[in-house]
Design a protein around this motif. Sequence first.
Motif, PDB file in Angstrom:
ATOM      1  N   LYS A  79      -2.196  -5.506  -6.417  1.00 54.15           N
ATOM      2  CA  LYS A  79      -2.468  -5.617  -7.844  1.00 54.15           C
ATOM      3  C   LYS A  79      -1.571  -6.635  -8.538  1.00 54.15           C
ATOM      4  CE  LYS A  79      -2.386  -2.839 -12.101  1.00 54.15           C
ATOM      5  NZ  LYS A  79      -2.041  -1.511 -12.673  1.00 54.15           N
ATOM      6  N   ASP A  80      -0.314  -6.691  -8.156  1.00 52.10           N
ATOM      7  CA  ASP A  80       0.669  -7.461  -8.914  1.00 52.10           C
ATOM      8  C   ASP A  80       1.131  -8.761  -8.263  1.00 52.10           C
ATOM      9  OD1 ASP A  80       0.647  -5.485 -10.891  1.00 52.10           O
ATOM     10  OD2 ASP A  80       2.139  -4.291  -9.820  1.00 52.10           O
ATOM     11  N   PHE A  81       0.593  -9.076  -7.087  1.00 51.31           N
ATOM     12  CA  PHE A  81       1.030 -10.283  -6.379  1.00 51.31           C
ATOM     13  C   PHE A  81      -0.176 -11.083  -5.898  1.00 51.31           C
ATOM     14  CE2 PHE A  81       4.538  -7.379  -6.307  1.00 51.31           C
ATOM     15  CZ  PHE A  81       5.671  -8.172  -6.391  1.00 51.31           C
ATOM     16  N   VAL A  82       0.035 -12.381  -5.749  1.00 51.81           N
ATOM     17  CA  VAL A  82      -0.998 -13.264  -5.226  1.00 51.81           C
ATOM     18  C   VAL A  82      -0.493 -13.836  -3.900  1.00 51.81           C
ATOM     19  CG1 VAL A  82      -0.111 -15.223  -6.590  1.00 51.81           C
ATOM     20  CG2 VAL A  82      -2.447 -15.282  -5.692  1.00 51.81           C
ATOM     21  N   TRP A  83      -1.406 -13.891  -2.915  1.00 52.48           N
ATOM     22  CA  TRP A  83      -1.036 -14.299  -1.558  1.00 52.48           C
ATOM     23  C   TRP A  83      -1.792 -15.554  -1.162  1.00 52.48           C
ATOM     24  CZ3 TRP A  83       2.486 -11.226   1.190  1.00 52.48           C
ATOM     25  CH2 TRP A  83       2.794  -9.984   0.580  1.00 52.48           C
ATOM     26  N   PHE A  84      -1.076 -16.493  -0.565  1.00 56.59           N
ATOM     27  CA  PHE A  84      -1.687 -17.711  -0.033  1.00 56.59           C
ATOM     28  C   PHE A  84      -1.422 -17.737   1.473  1.00 56.59           C
ATOM     29  CE2 PHE A  84      -0.287 -18.678  -4.405  1.00 56.59           C
ATOM     30  CZ  PHE A  84      -1.520 -18.937  -4.986  1.00 56.59           C
ATOM     31  N   ALA A  85      -2.392 -17.253   2.237  1.00 59.92           N
ATOM     32  CA  ALA A  85      -2.250 -17.215   3.691  1.00 59.92           C
ATOM     33  C   ALA A  85      -2.423 -18.620   4.255  1.00 59.92           C
ATOM     34  CB  ALA A  85      -3.277 -16.269   4.294  1.00 59.92           C
ATOM     35  N   PHE A  86      -1.511 -19.035   5.117  1.00 59.54           N
ATOM     36  CA  PHE A  86      -1.594 -20.366   5.711  1.00 59.54           C
ATOM     37  C   PHE A  86      -2.925 -20.547   6.463  1.00 59.54           C
ATOM     38  CE2 PHE A  86       3.043 -22.026   6.087  1.00 59.54           C
ATOM     39  CZ  PHE A  86       3.257 -21.735   4.752  1.00 59.54           C
ATOM     40  N   GLY A  87      -3.376 -19.471   7.114  1.00 63.33           N
ATOM     41  CA  GLY A  87      -4.615 -19.551   7.876  1.00 63.33           C
ATOM     42  C   GLY A  87      -5.834 -19.823   7.020  1.00 63.33           C
ATOM     43  N   ASP A  88      -5.748 -19.460   5.732  1.00 68.48           N
ATOM     44  CA  ASP A  88      -6.863 -19.702   4.806  1.00 68.48           C
ATOM     45  C   ASP A  88      -6.731 -21.042   4.093  1.00 68.48           C
ATOM     46  OD1 ASP A  88      -7.886 -17.204   5.411  1.00 68.48           O
ATOM     47  OD2 ASP A  88      -6.881 -16.215   3.725  1.00 68.48           O
ATOM     48  N   HIS A  89      -5.624 -21.737   4.350  1.00 67.91           N
ATOM     49  CA  HIS A  89      -5.363 -22.988   3.631  1.00 67.91           C
ATOM     50  C   HIS A  89      -4.987 -24.111   4.599  1.00 67.91           C
ATOM     51  CE1 HIS A  89      -5.040 -20.020   0.374  1.00 67.91           C
ATOM     52  NE2 HIS A  89      -5.375 -21.009  -0.426  1.00 67.91           N
TER      53      HIS A  89
END
Length: 343
Positions: A202-212
Amino acid sequence: MITRRAATAGLGLALFAPAVRAQALTPIKFTLGWKTQGSDAPYFVARDKGYFREAGLDVTIDQGEGSGATVTRIMGGAYDAGFGDINAIIQNAATRPADTPVMVYQMWNQPPFALVAKKSSGIATVKDLEGRKLGGAPGTPTTRLLPVFAKANNLDMAKLTVTSMAPNLQEPMLIQGQIDAALVFNITSYFNLVLNRQDPDKDFVWFAFGDHGLDLYSNGMMVSQKLLKDNPKAVAGLVKAVNRANVEVAADQNMGMAAVRNYDGLVNIPVEKRRLQYAFDKLIMSPELKEIGAGDVKDDRLARAIGMVVTGYELTRTPAPAEIFNRSFLPARAEREMAYKMT
């Protein structure tokens, strides 16, 4: 007298038989990637259900010091096998190919490397990271691969400030606002936030290397070159036992967690069960796994991943995929069919 002697001899053989059977087991020293975690369940299931013994193995499982350290532990000769990071294999194989362990069962099909930020920071896209302060642990794949991530996502490294810190400080400093984002392993950081009474969804945003843009492989089971050459039968037995347990844990996490508790009675069972399920959701199950089965890799994808690691670590030699991964010990494809069901 003859009868008594015969009986005595028979008794001696009976008493001696268990010792003979015990001596016939091949001892294997196995290191985990870190302290006991729910995601390690397949190794404990293979131990508790006797799959290792069926394969003629006496496996001793020790806690680890980091997924990269698994490689150096095996290279140093203290361990025969372990659970660790394929990217650390690539890094070491570039300079010491004859000594570096080889991956024989790819457990995590997707990489755990990620950037995490508080939603309240206003960071909503990768580009929003520019001008922000990032916290990273020196030497970890996430930190070392940041320049590769930046290039793949059009980020200006000159506009990123990276502060070095111990891994255990990343989440507290992120929560307190001392850094804007952290370079982490998602399966570790997510649950560090949970244990700090945060809501990581809910309170954090994630940037997965595998998705980018960084389509890397990650942790799996590796063995020493010595074991590979001297006792290939033991390697095959190890892989078969772990694969069997892995498939079973995918279908029944409660059974898996019982084995985790048997190994370490101090683990937080609710949290570690969530970690186990997180591993299946985020790191194990993928379209590729459904295509080629558990434990395997695609050579072309591995070759691209090796290239990314060579760039990120500025390695002087590019290892071949065959130096990094050996699929010859994998069970038949039908035995590696995995159907994950949350239990």
